[in-house]
Scaffold this motif. Structure first.
Motif, short mmCIF file in Angstrom:
data_model
loop_
_atom_site.label_atom_id
_atom_site.label_comp_id
_atom_site.label_asym_id
_atom_site.label_seq_id
_atom_site.Cartn_x
_atom_site.Cartn_y
_atom_site.Cartn_z
N GLN A 137 9.79 4.04 -3.37
CA GLN A 137 9.99 2.68 -2.67
C GLN A 137 11.58 2.29 -2.84
OE1 GLN A 137 8.27 0.72 -0.38
NE2 GLN A 137 10.03 -0.37 -0.39
N SER A 160 4.95 -4.24 9.73
CA SER A 160 6.29 -3.35 9.56
C SER A 160 6.29 -2.55 10.82
CB SER A 160 5.71 -2.27 8.51
OG SER A 160 4.72 -1.20 8.87
N LEU A 167 11.02 2.89 2.96
CA LEU A 167 11.32 1.32 3.23
C LEU A 167 9.76 0.51 3.15
CD1 LEU A 167 13.47 -0.53 3.99
CD2 LEU A 167 12.85 -0.30 6.30
N PHE A 168 8.85 1.17 3.42
CA PHE A 168 7.58 0.62 3.48
C PHE A 168 6.46 1.31 2.70
CE2 PHE A 168 9.26 -0.58 7.68
CZ PHE A 168 9.67 -1.71 7.45
N VAL A 216 13.35 -3.35 -1.23
CA VAL A 216 13.78 -4.19 -0.09
C VAL A 216 14.74 -5.29 -0.27
CG1 VAL A 216 12.65 -5.71 1.87
CG2 VAL A 216 11.18 -3.71 0.68
N LEU A 222 12.78 -8.65 7.15
CA LEU A 222 12.18 -7.60 6.23
C LEU A 222 11.61 -7.99 4.95
CD1 LEU A 222 12.27 -4.36 6.62
CD2 LEU A 222 14.26 -4.32 5.34
N LEU A 223 12.30 -8.92 4.52
CA LEU A 223 11.79 -9.57 3.07
C LEU A 223 10.06 -10.35 3.31
CD1 LEU A 223 14.94 -11.16 1.92
CD2 LEU A 223 14.25 -8.96 1.18
N SER A 243 7.32 -4.19 -3.83
CA SER A 243 8.41 -3.90 -2.85
C SER A 243 9.70 -4.08 -3.40
CB SER A 243 8.21 -4.97 -1.43
OG SER A 243 8.55 -6.22 -1.80
N THR A 244 10.04 -4.85 -4.42
CA THR A 244 11.20 -5.02 -4.97
C THR A 244 11.39 -4.41 -6.41
OG1 THR A 244 10.95 -7.10 -5.76
CG2 THR A 244 11.78 -6.81 -3.73
#
Length: 373
Positions: free
Chosen positions: A164, A206, A258-259, A167, A197-198, A274-275
């Motif tokens: 991942q 998505s 990305l997802f 993001v 996107l965040l 995601s981060t």
């Protein structure tokens, strides 16, 4: 007071007067051994050193302006706190690098609670990432900011782990290309698009975002294809920075990084981030704060300070007394390199005379051999 045992037979000792220097003498009634016992305060001194290193206290505020503190704790700067080997598989790990100077970077791997590994290198590259990752069991999911050489290292060290891309770092990368106030309509729409996107929380959202991005490319295709002739007569894209932002997003979509956090198979088993805020906010920020509190450290001591912090926040750090015994020091590492250099010099000198000796000539496997001709 701690009980003193006889170093010969292990039985308890009793007090038996004092020496001329005033030290307590001990006697073993079992084997009649007489000895003096010196209390080892290294563990306490190491704890004082770590409390100072991880705290905000300045040496100038200590008694004697820290002279006694420096004398007692100087030996701990010679210790290299090395990372453990992690055999237990984690669901998700976070990886990032922190630069301590232009040519000194410490790569760090952690999970939700502990630091799992760290590795010192001059800059981020695939070899350094592999050296860090090979001591840690392969996780199910990896979150990173896409450092140099990381994708290559991931395929080689952890081929089954899902990747991942952070993001927030994707947003920051696009922002660097087009700024937060683009001068063109295409740039403004792309900035709003990547900002959304965040906020994506589901697979359906998505898919809608990807469709919006594709429509943006189709809408501004002619604008993006515009070329400009420079002073040397060569043509180059007019809107080069917007193109770089577009290609960075296309690359992530192609690599399917990305997802990943929306993967249903992963979401059903554990929380998928995601981060990599865990390592940025929980580790790197605290390391930078520690180094700010102790400004003026040499680059070598800055590196060792990071090593100490990472080790003491690893899953199962050893007791302080064991750390002093087990961890390598400057002297032990130097002696290892000296032995290696001596061995290399010996091998080079032997190579001058050919093979020097053939093992089979002196260890003949033929049982009928009676002697030399």
């Amino acid at each position: 007071m701690n009980q003193v045992n006889c170093p010969v037979c292990g039985m308890k000792c009793v007090k038996s007067g004092k020496t001329k220097a005033g030290s307590q003498r001990w006697l073993c009634k079992n084997c009649k051994t007489s000895l003096t016992h010196k209390i080892n305060n290294e563990s306490k001194e190491l704890q004082i050193f770590l409390d100072w290193l991880f705290g905000k206290e300045s040496q100038s505020t200590m008694s004697g302006e820290g002279r006694s503190f420096r004398r007692k704790t100087a030996k701990f700067w010679d210790i290299w706190a090395m990372p453990p080997k992690i055999a237990e598989t984690r669901d998700v790990v976070f990886l990032d690098g922190i630069y301590l100077s232009r040519k000194a970077c410490v790569l760090i791997c952690c999970d939700e609670k502990h630091v799992l590994g760290w590795y010192l290198c001059r800059y981020e590259h695939a070899g350094a990432w592999i050296a860090l990752m090979k001591r840690i069991a392969e996780p199910r999911m990896v979150v990173s900011d896409g450092g140099t050489g990381f994708a290559k290292a991931l395929k080689k060290a952890w081929p089954k782990a899902k990747h991942q891309r952070c993001v927030f770092h994707v947003f920051c990368q696009v922002k660097r290309y087009i700024t937060s106030r683009p001068n063109t309509a295409a740039g403004a729409e792309l900035y709003m698009l990547v900002k959304d996107l965040l906020k994506i929380k589901s697979k359906k959202e998505s898919q809608i975002w990807v469709e919006r991005f594709i429509n943006w490319i189709k809408k501004y295709q002619d604008f993006l294809d515009e070329m400009t002739i420079d002073e040397n007569g060569k043509s180059r894209p007019t809107h080069e920075r917007i193109l770089k932002a577009e290609r960075s997003l296309l690359k992530l979509l192609k690599e399917k990084t990305l997802f990943t956090y929306l993967d249903e198979n992963l979401k059903n088993d554990f929380s998928t981030p995601s981060t990599n805020n865990r390592i940025e906010g929980g580790i790197n920020s605290r390391l930078r704060e520690m180094l700010r509190n102790h400004r003026g450290l040499s680059i070598e001591r800055r590196i060792k300070a990071v090593y100490w912090w990472c080790y003491m926040h690893s899953p199962e750090p050893l007791p302080l007394s064991e750390i002093i015994k087990v961890m390598p020091t400057e002297q032990s590492i130097t002696s290892i390199y000296q032995r290696m250099n001596e061995k290399n010099r010996l091998e080079k000198s032997l190579s001058i005379w050919g093979d020097a000796i053939v093992w089979s000539d002196l260890h003949n496997v033929d049982r009928t051999f009676d002697g030399w001709d």
